[in-house]
Scaffold this motif. Structure first.
Motif, short mmCIF file in Angstrom:
data_model
loop_
_atom_site.label_atom_id
_atom_site.label_comp_id
_atom_site.label_asym_id
_atom_site.label_seq_id
_atom_site.Cartn_x
_atom_site.Cartn_y
_atom_site.Cartn_z
N GLU A 102 15.83 3.87 -4.01
CA GLU A 102 14.41 3.63 -3.77
C GLU A 102 13.61 4.86 -4.17
OE1 GLU A 102 11.41 2.01 -0.25
OE2 GLU A 102 13.57 2.18 0.09
N GLY A 105 8.55 3.54 -3.16
CA GLY A 105 8.36 2.14 -2.79
C GLY A 105 9.11 1.16 -3.66
N LYS A 107 12.39 -0.40 -5.41
CA LYS A 107 13.79 -0.44 -5.00
C LYS A 107 14.61 -1.29 -5.96
CE LYS A 107 16.73 -1.69 -1.05
NZ LYS A 107 16.74 -2.26 0.33
N GLY A 141 12.57 -4.78 -6.07
CA GLY A 141 11.41 -5.03 -5.23
C GLY A 141 10.51 -3.83 -5.05
N TYR A 142 9.42 -4.07 -4.32
CA TYR A 142 8.45 -3.02 -4.04
C TYR A 142 7.96 -3.17 -2.60
CZ TYR A 142 4.15 -0.29 -4.04
OH TYR A 142 3.17 0.61 -3.73
N THR A 143 7.85 -2.03 -1.89
CA THR A 143 7.41 -2.04 -0.50
C THR A 143 6.33 -0.98 -0.30
OG1 THR A 143 9.58 -2.75 0.30
CG2 THR A 143 8.11 -1.74 1.91
N CYS A 144 5.26 -1.36 0.39
CA CYS A 144 4.23 -0.42 0.82
C CYS A 144 3.87 -0.75 2.25
CB CYS A 144 3.01 -0.49 -0.10
SG CYS A 144 2.14 -2.08 -0.06
N SER A 148 5.78 -6.27 1.47
CA SER A 148 7.03 -6.03 0.75
C SER A 148 7.32 -7.27 -0.08
CB SER A 148 8.18 -5.76 1.72
OG SER A 148 9.41 -5.62 1.01
N GLN A 150 10.28 -8.77 -2.62
CA GLN A 150 11.65 -8.55 -3.08
C GLN A 150 12.16 -9.77 -3.82
OE1 GLN A 150 13.21 -5.53 -2.46
NE2 GLN A 150 11.37 -4.82 -1.36
N SER A 175 6.91 -10.34 2.43
CA SER A 175 6.84 -9.99 3.85
C SER A 175 5.56 -9.20 4.12
CB SER A 175 8.07 -9.15 4.24
OG SER A 175 7.94 -8.63 5.54
N ASP A 186 5.95 -9.60 11.86
CA ASP A 186 6.38 -9.69 10.46
C ASP A 186 6.34 -11.16 10.05
OD1 ASP A 186 7.33 -8.93 8.00
OD2 ASP A 186 9.43 -9.05 8.58
N ARG A 188 6.96 -13.81 6.99
CA ARG A 188 7.71 -13.88 5.73
C ARG A 188 7.67 -15.28 5.13
NH1 ARG A 188 12.14 -9.71 5.26
NH2 ARG A 188 11.71 -8.19 6.91
#
Length: 272
Positions: A102, A105, A107, A141-144, A148, A150, A175, A186, A188
């Protein structure tokens, strides 16, 4: 002249003592800095969860289960292991390994899934592609802090369409986390863009004339085409005790494609 020589000898005599005193004062500081760097670079955790039902991507994988998990990370690179053991002896046992990286952000990773019940002998070290119980899946994927996103695709192992072709079963999940009422929430939603792996079962039905009719019923890993196969909302209360974190959650987990819904609860013990 004698005074100069005496002063020089005194300076030489005191110099090692002064230097040693300085080293003794500076040494703890250097050791402390090194320790902090090591602590920041390597992180590890171990946890165990108890869930009332094992739901995964809209699929019901069994009843009450215990789920151990452990992982270690270094500079964005991480390796983790996950297991699932159902209280019912008929539930499949699971053991997964994930290697990922990762950065800011973003991954990328690969997971090796393994389930009992696929190979009649439940062999773990058995890698014949069309008979193995392993499944290899790629993740991007990308998360901030706001969301998120994925995407996951199976690319090797036990992942074939009903017609025998490689399925490349794909699952994409969004998510969105938020906090309200003192709880962490959360939401999803997951979709599959195409036909996934599947199998058929046969059943016998009787016609109005009394004849027996054999019917082939298809079953899909995610779905038979583009569909929403998972929608859920989870509320979590994070408790702490010394070096343990004890999140308790309740979740509504649904599969719109199969028109199924489940309400489940669970608790984890996380050591870090």
């Amino acid at each position: 002249m004698k005074k100069i020589i005496s002063l020089a000898l005194m300076a030489i005599t005191l110099l090692p003592t002064t230097t040693l005193a300085q080293e003794e004062q500076e040494a703890p500081e250097v050791e402390w800095v090194v320790e902090v760097v090591k602590e920041k670079e390597v992180n590890a955790f171990v946890q165990a969860s108890l869930v009332s039902r094992y739901m995964w991507r809209g699929t019901d994988l069994g009843g009450i289960s215990i789920q151990p998990e452990a992982g270690i990370s270094w500079k964005g690179l991480s390796l983790s292991a996950f297991g699932n053991a159902g209280f019912d002896k008929n539930d499949a046992q699971e053991f997964d390994l994930t290697l990922s990286y990762e950065y800011k952000g973003f991954k990328i990773g690969v997971t090796d899934y393994w389930f009992t019940g696929v190979d009649p002998e439940n062999r773990y070290f058995f890698y014949k592609e069309k008979e193995t119980a392993h499944q290899l899946e790629a993740n991007l994927g990308y998360t901030c802090k706001y969301f998120s996103l994925q995407a996951y695709t199976m690319f090797w192992g036990n992942d074939f369409k009903i017609n025998g072709d490689r399925a490349y079963s794909t699952y994409v999940e969004l998510s969105v986390p938020f906090r309200a009422g003192g709880l962490d929430w959360d939401v999803r939603a997951g979709i599959t863009p195409m036909e996934s792996a599947g199998y058929t079962t046969t059943r016998t039905a009787q016609t109005i004339l009394g004849d027996n009719l054999t019917i082939e019923e298809p079953h899909y890993f995610y779905g038979e085409g583009f569909t929403c196969n998972m929608a859920s909302i989870r509320a979590t209360k994070n408790l702490r005790y010394k070096n343990l974190r004890l999140p308790i959650f309740a979740e509504i987990h649904t599969n719109p494609y199969l028109q199924k819904a489940n309400f489940l609860v669970g608790i984890s013990v996380i050591a870090f």
